[in-house]
Design a protein around this motif. Structure first.
Motif, PDB file in Angstrom:
ATOM      1  N   PRO A   1      40.857  14.120 -16.418  1.00  0.00           N
ATOM      2  CA  PRO A   1      41.087  15.446 -15.826  1.00  0.00           C
ATOM      3  C   PRO A   1      42.350  16.144 -16.307  1.00  0.00           C
ATOM      4  O   PRO A   1      42.340  17.356 -16.547  1.00  0.00           O
ATOM      5  CB  PRO A   1      41.143  15.159 -14.324  1.00  0.00           C
ATOM      6  CG  PRO A   1      40.372  13.899 -14.148  1.00  0.00           C
ATOM      7  CD  PRO A   1      40.631  13.099 -15.381  1.00  0.00           C
TER       8      PRO A   1
ATOM      9  N   TYR B   1      40.493  21.714 -12.240  1.00  0.00           N
ATOM     10  CA  TYR B   1      39.461  21.091 -13.077  1.00  0.00           C
ATOM     11  C   TYR B   1      38.226  21.990 -13.130  1.00  0.00           C
ATOM     12  O   TYR B   1      37.611  22.150 -14.192  1.00  0.00           O
ATOM     13  CB  TYR B   1      39.102  19.711 -12.521  1.00  0.00           C
ATOM     14  CG  TYR B   1      38.145  18.943 -13.404  1.00  0.00           C
ATOM     15  CD1 TYR B   1      38.623  18.211 -14.494  1.00  0.00           C
ATOM     16  CD2 TYR B   1      36.777  18.951 -13.159  1.00  0.00           C
ATOM     17  CE1 TYR B   1      37.750  17.512 -15.318  1.00  0.00           C
ATOM     18  CE2 TYR B   1      35.900  18.253 -13.969  1.00  0.00           C
ATOM     19  CZ  TYR B   1      36.396  17.535 -15.050  1.00  0.00           C
ATOM     20  OH  TYR B   1      35.523  16.848 -15.863  1.00  0.00           O
ATOM     21  N   ASP B   2      37.860  22.598 -12.008  1.00  0.00           N
ATOM     22  CA  ASP B   2      36.699  23.493 -11.977  1.00  0.00           C
ATOM     23  C   ASP B   2      36.939  24.731 -12.841  1.00  0.00           C
ATOM     24  O   ASP B   2      36.032  25.192 -13.548  1.00  0.00           O
ATOM     25  CB  ASP B   2      36.391  23.916 -10.540  1.00  0.00           C
ATOM     26  CG  ASP B   2      35.819  22.794  -9.699  1.00  0.00           C
ATOM     27  OD1 ASP B   2      35.379  21.781 -10.288  1.00  0.00           O
ATOM     28  OD2 ASP B   2      35.822  22.921  -8.461  1.00  0.00           O
TER      29      ASP B   2
ATOM     30  N   HIS C   1      35.893  26.238 -20.399  1.00  0.00           N
ATOM     31  CA  HIS C   1      35.359  25.528 -21.568  1.00  0.00           C
ATOM     32  C   HIS C   1      33.882  25.849 -21.760  1.00  0.00           C
ATOM     33  O   HIS C   1      33.405  25.986 -22.896  1.00  0.00           O
ATOM     34  CB  HIS C   1      35.544  24.020 -21.397  1.00  0.00           C
ATOM     35  CG  HIS C   1      36.961  23.551 -21.503  1.00  0.00           C
ATOM     36  ND1 HIS C   1      37.806  23.909 -22.519  1.00  0.00           N
ATOM     37  CD2 HIS C   1      37.688  22.716 -20.693  1.00  0.00           C
ATOM     38  CE1 HIS C   1      38.994  23.343 -22.348  1.00  0.00           C
ATOM     39  NE2 HIS C   1      38.946  22.606 -21.249  1.00  0.00           N
ATOM     40  N   ALA C   2      33.133  25.957 -20.663  1.00  0.00           N
ATOM     41  CA  ALA C   2      31.693  26.249 -20.755  1.00  0.00           C
ATOM     42  C   ALA C   2      31.474  27.628 -21.387  1.00  0.00           C
ATOM     43  O   ALA C   2      30.588  27.794 -22.241  1.00  0.00           O
ATOM     44  CB  ALA C   2      31.061  26.184 -19.373  1.00  0.00           C
TER      45      ALA C   2
ATOM     46  N   SER D   1      36.616  23.690 -16.417  1.00  0.00           N
ATOM     47  CA  SER D   1      35.208  23.469 -16.759  1.00  0.00           C
ATOM     48  C   SER D   1      34.500  24.784 -17.028  1.00  0.00           C
ATOM     49  O   SER D   1      33.740  24.918 -18.008  1.00  0.00           O
ATOM     50  CB  SER D   1      34.504  22.718 -15.622  1.00  0.00           C
ATOM     51  OG  SER D   1      35.037  21.422 -15.454  1.00  0.00           O
TER      52      SER D   1
ATOM     53  N   TYR E   1      41.824  17.523 -19.731  1.00  0.00           N
ATOM     54  CA  TYR E   1      40.825  18.597 -19.709  1.00  0.00           C
ATOM     55  C   TYR E   1      41.438  19.908 -19.216  1.00  0.00           C
ATOM     56  O   TYR E   1      41.157  20.974 -19.756  1.00  0.00           O
ATOM     57  CB  TYR E   1      39.675  18.173 -18.797  1.00  0.00           C
ATOM     58  CG  TYR E   1      38.385  18.914 -19.016  1.00  0.00           C
ATOM     59  CD1 TYR E   1      37.777  18.962 -20.263  1.00  0.00           C
ATOM     60  CD2 TYR E   1      37.751  19.565 -17.955  1.00  0.00           C
ATOM     61  CE1 TYR E   1      36.581  19.628 -20.456  1.00  0.00           C
ATOM     62  CE2 TYR E   1      36.553  20.220 -18.124  1.00  0.00           C
ATOM     63  CZ  TYR E   1      35.975  20.261 -19.382  1.00  0.00           C
ATOM     64  OH  TYR E   1      34.772  20.917 -19.559  1.00  0.00           O
TER      65      TYR E   1
ATOM     66  N   LYS F   1      36.759  14.935 -21.602  1.00  0.00           N
ATOM     67  CA  LYS F   1      36.458  15.592 -20.330  1.00  0.00           C
ATOM     68  C   LYS F   1      36.608  14.633 -19.158  1.00  0.00           C
ATOM     69  O   LYS F   1      36.843  15.051 -18.025  1.00  0.00           O
ATOM     70  CB  LYS F   1      35.035  16.159 -20.378  1.00  0.00           C
ATOM     71  CG  LYS F   1      34.634  16.921 -19.134  1.00  0.00           C
ATOM     72  CD  LYS F   1      33.220  17.475 -19.247  1.00  0.00           C
ATOM     73  CE  LYS F   1      32.840  18.245 -17.979  1.00  0.00           C
ATOM     74  NZ  LYS F   1      31.458  18.798 -18.064  1.00  0.00           N
ATOM     75  N   ASP F   2      36.465  13.345 -19.438  1.00  0.00           N
ATOM     76  CA  ASP F   2      36.575  12.344 -18.371  1.00  0.00           C
ATOM     77  C   ASP F   2      38.012  12.126 -17.916  1.00  0.00           C
ATOM     78  O   ASP F   2      38.248  11.459 -16.912  1.00  0.00           O
ATOM     79  CB  ASP F   2      35.980  11.014 -18.844  1.00  0.00           C
ATOM     80  CG  ASP F   2      34.483  11.114 -19.081  1.00  0.00           C
ATOM     81  OD1 ASP F   2      33.830  11.930 -18.394  1.00  0.00           O
ATOM     82  OD2 ASP F   2      33.973  10.391 -19.950  1.00  0.00           O
TER      83      ASP F   2
END
Length: 583
Positions: free
Chosen positions: A448, A523-524, A530-531, A527, A451, A445-446
């Motif tokens: 980008p 990226y948002d 994935h969440a 995120s 990810y 995740k670090d």
């Protein structure tokens, strides 16, 4: 397709109706905006309508907000309207608004967010490195930023031309020719000793010198410099531009136009002379003197009458010299002629992507735009700060081939095009960037770029899983509205809300010339996706694929497909691939 623009129009119409009851007359509504609230708990949309209209109408912002809110509550898509702080208006929409918008995303596919043609012609010039050596990592950032800006502007609806300005006039290309000639002699077996000061020492010129020896044999050795210099210069520039084009192709960059500065100087500077004469006729060019520089005077300072552009009349700090003391034109004079050439080609806006050391060019190029076009065209300068390279936190040493810097080709070869392009945008261009080879290749995740790409690959994996379960996945872009209304979980609707920001994000990023906004947005989105996927691990009823519930699975697969469309579209704009799977 732009939900925020749609509600902005609705709010303006509601305000216009209110103004008629107030008999307020003409009021400027252009400052009304609609955007996502900073805190998602405050609602789905927020507008500043009451804040920007209170003063013109002589009202208290909160009182005006209450009157505006009353009209908005009548909108069938609005579930609730709340007043916050001094007068901001927050709106909550019915869930069906979001599922209906999801259907629109699916119907548009990767064209979701694409703007209608604006009729504007925009020239984006970037890289434009001197053709005297390989592109280095600093050029790399400008290349990615410029290319992404051009892609964003085109997607937003502008007609865009990508351009490279070849600095093939001036002393630096004479130095290049002399450096190549030295390597030519070396290739013929002559001892050359140490590279003299002032010449380019990089080993990359050995190849050019060797090729020159094959083409001309020993013929050039018998010629005076006045004879061999133009031949070698032309050959060397062509060779270096071929190398530069290869480096740019490694980044998936291909400009539409390569403009030669030399053409502006041909015919004793005919094209430069023509624009100077034109500006003289308009009162922008005059003979005069400049005040001495502030602080300590340089040794070569001379107070003399010279040909100047009256650029202070159009926003510059000082008037700019156009002719040197030896009668030749200044570099700035070529800039003026180059802008005039672009304007003559019909461009409405000229975007220049330059290194941070060109900060002084901002006002002067804006002044040139006003002087040459009379305000009909504009200049917009985007500055790119330095890139510092690290490996596991340790600074990366210089390239052996280039001798003085790390080349763009070195970086791309080590970590790949996708990592380079995405990470060059994961910081605002006018802020310094630290690029760590180790971190940009991590699968975490670090990192980008990993990810975001993994989110797209995961979306494809989910669809493949559904197909393996025997479900029909052939029409995910045509899921009907009633089926999509099965999406009731807050995580699902929150993901749709995030996707709905994409058209607005593209428009604002293009207008501001800030492609980093798109990288952050992707990226948002990743995120949030994935969440939601991970929530399904803890709560099986939230999994995207439910073999025992075909309708709900179809709705969720529609959401997965929409995520894939937006991520693929955004990655394409920044020049990064959207993989089907990652191993």
């Amino acid at each position: 397709m732009n939900l925020f623009a749609d509600f902005e129009q609705r709010i303006r119409q509601s305000v216009e109706a209110l103004l008629r009851t107030m008999e307020a007359g003409e009021v400027d509504l252009s400052r009304i905006t609609v955007e996502p609230p900073r805190d998602a708990s405050h609602g789905d949309l927020a507008t500043n309508a009451a804040m920007v209209l209170a003063k013109p109408l002589g009202q208290k912002p909160r009182d005006l907000a209450e009157r505006i809110a009353e009209g908005l509550r009548a909108d069938p898509d609005v579930a609730a309207v709340e007043i916050a702080g001094p007068g901001f208006i927050n709106l909550r929409l019915h869930p069906q608004v979001w599922t209906r918008h999801l259907g629109a995303i699916l119907a548009a596919g990767t064209d979701y967010g694409r703007g209608e043609p604006t009729g504007r012609k925009v020239n984006v010039e970037y890289v434009s490195a001197n053709p005297t050596g390989p592109l280095h990592v600093g050029h790399c950032r400008g290349a990615v930023v410029g290319d992404s800006i051009a892609n964003l502007l085109a997607f937003a609806g502008d007609a865009v031309t990508k351009e490279y300005y070849i600095n093939d006039a001036g002393e630096q290309v004479n130095v290049l020719a002399r450096s190549v000639y030295l390597r030519y002699r070396e290739a013929l077996g002559e001892p050359i000793g140490d590279i003299p000061a002032g010449l380019y020492p990089g080993d990359y010129l050995k190849t050019v010198g060797s090729a020159l020896s094959i083409r001309y044999g020993r013929d050039l050795l018998a010629q005076d410099e006045s004879e061999w210099l133009p031949l070698v210069k032309s050959y060397a520039i062509a060779a270096m531009m071929m190398s530069i084009r290869d480096d740019l192709r490694a980044l998936a960059i291909q400009q539409d136009v390569f403009f030669s500065e030399k053409t502006l100087h041909e015919g004793n500077g005919g094209r430069i002379t023509a624009i100077i004469d034109d500006l003289r006729g308009k009162g922008f060019v005059y003979q005069g003197t400049l005040p001495p520089p502030k602080g300590q005077l340089p040794d070569d300072w001379e107070d003399r009458e010279q040909t100047l552009l009256r650029s202070t009349e159009v926003g510059d700090d000082v008037d700019r010299p156009l002719v040197k003391s030896d009668g030749s034109y200044t570099y700035f004079a070529a800039d003026v002629a180059y802008f005039a050439d672009k304007f003559a080609r019909g461009f409405d806006e000229m975007v220049y992507v330059l290194g941070a050391d060109h900060g002084g060019y901002v006002k002067r190029l804006e002044a040139v735009a006003r002087a040459v076009s009379g305000g009909a065209a504009q200049s917009d300068v985007v500055l790119c700060q330095l890139v510092k390279l690290f490996r596991n936190g340790e600074p990366v040493k210089m390239s052996k081939r280039a001798g003085e810097f790390v080349t763009l080709a070195d970086v791309v070869q080590e970590v790949g095009r996708d990592a380079v392009r995405f990470m060059m945008l994961f910081r605002k261009s006018d802020a310094p960037l630290d690029f760590d080879f180790q971190k940009v290749t991590e699968q975490s995740k670090d990192n980008p770029v990993f990810y975001v790409q993994y989110a797209h690959a995961r979306s494809r994996s989910i669809v493949r899983q559904a197909a393996a379960e025997g479900m029909d996945v052939s029409a995910l872009d045509r899921v009907d509205a009633a089926t999509l209304e099965r999406l009731t979980d807050e995580g699902e609707l929150g993901l749709v809300r995030k996707l709905a920001e994409y058209p607005r994000l593209v428009q604002s990023a293009a207008q501001a010339k800030e492609p980093h906004r798109l990288a952050f947005f992707l990226y948002d989105v990743a995120s949030a996706f994935h969440a939601q996927y991970n929530r399904g691990k803890d709560h099986p009823e939230l999994r995207f694929v439910k073999p025992d519930d075909a309708k709900t699975t179809a709705a969720r697969l529609g959401l997965v497909q929409a995520v894939a469309f937006v991520i693929a579209s955004g990655l394409d704009l920044v020049g990064v691939s959207a993989p089907e799977e990652m191993r």
